[in-house]
Design an enzyme around this catalytic site. Sequence first.
Site, PDB file in Angstrom:
ATOM      1  CE  LYS A  48      25.835 -11.022  -8.215  1.00  0.00           C
ATOM      2  NZ  LYS A  48      25.799 -12.396  -7.672  1.00  0.00           N
ATOM      3  CE1 TYR A 278      -4.609   2.462  -0.338  1.00  0.00           C
ATOM      4  CE2 TYR A 278      -2.244   2.698  -0.646  1.00  0.00           C
ATOM      5  CZ  TYR A 278      -3.531   2.806  -1.131  1.00  0.00           C
ATOM      6  OH  TYR A 278      -3.749   3.266  -2.405  1.00  0.00           O
TER       7      TYR A 278
END
Length: 406
Positions: A48, A278
């Site tokens: 999955k 940042y």
Amino acid sequence: MHISIKFFIGAGLFMESRHSIINLDALASNFLAIQDAVGSARVMAIVKANAYGHGLVACSRFLQHQGVTYFGVAFIQEAIELRLAGITVPILVLGGVMQEQIPLFLEYDIEIMASSIDKLIAIDACATKYGKKACVHLKIDTGLGRIGVRYTNAEQFFLTAISLPWIEIVGVASHFATADSCAPQDVAYMREQCSRFKQATEFFTRHGLPMPLRHIANSGAIMQLPESYFDIVRPGIMLYGVYPSSWMSKYMPLQPVLSLYARIVFFKVLLKDQALSYGLTWRTDKDTRVVTLPVGYGDGYPRSLSNKGHVLMQGIKHPIIGNICMDQMMINIGNHQAYCGDEVVLIGTSGDQEITINSLVDLYGGSPYEFLVLLNSRISKQYIESTDHALQFIYRKEKTYEHTSL
């Protein structure tokens, strides 16, 4: 002018600035190690979430060739993709099922996880309409509290399933809540769940009925609870060489399947007392050589590794500095030399040094499951294996990009 450009993931017209390598030999080795550990139990390979970020179709095709006889996915869309890609062995959808999806299970011969009496009745009605028996696994909730009939009510659930003429009971399943933990209370709870599951499935013996395939063991249970193997085990993350928790490495040696690389796109010297990225969360204490890599949280690399993670260059570990950006990160290379285009290892080995997913998530208290599945399609994949080069063509995925200019 109309230009059509084609290239294969990991090989072709454009030099990739970052890519992952999926080592299929390592995948095969992990599968064989798991099969050896669980003895006569069958291995249901859990693929999955794009095979935990490794590539759903490529990994499944390879595993089927290696002898895997069962696959588990989360959604019907994944199962259909596997069928269309040539996967012929049984596929079980582990998650909840919407009533309108049931015809697709029948059409593509996909096994259904039935989690309630109402779902059983709906599945039987649809199978009756289509004149085709539905292959069903009955989900018992032994303590996770997610989906499934509570173990104390399992008998009525089983009786209903037996009474429905178009239901074929293939298996009975449950799922552990604490298999990744070594805390005594969590291990005790796992054992209690296993006991509840065993007691519930004794219904079939008491009624003189064939025992369906029983399965509850995930990766954590495979490593630390042999009594949970029953008839099928469901390895997920361990199949890809990553441990549910780092401490579990003592149970079984696994080979990491995924490595991650990037090429330097910029070099500069930051002067003393200069901040970067940042938020200006990191500042130089001297003139510092810094390189920029074209990988960021937009690729699924966790921003939580800002000022904590590291990479490898020529066998030397170097720290990530400043906040990781959406598309880039900065690396302090100290007094070492580096040039644009040089390859850097983000996950994998260089010299005698290694960075694993488990070691990275331990730096910020993250989840190895989340780390794997967040690495996304912006990072190209190269599939390598040495056991059968004639098969390699099936692991390439062709993309076509068209550009029109006047």
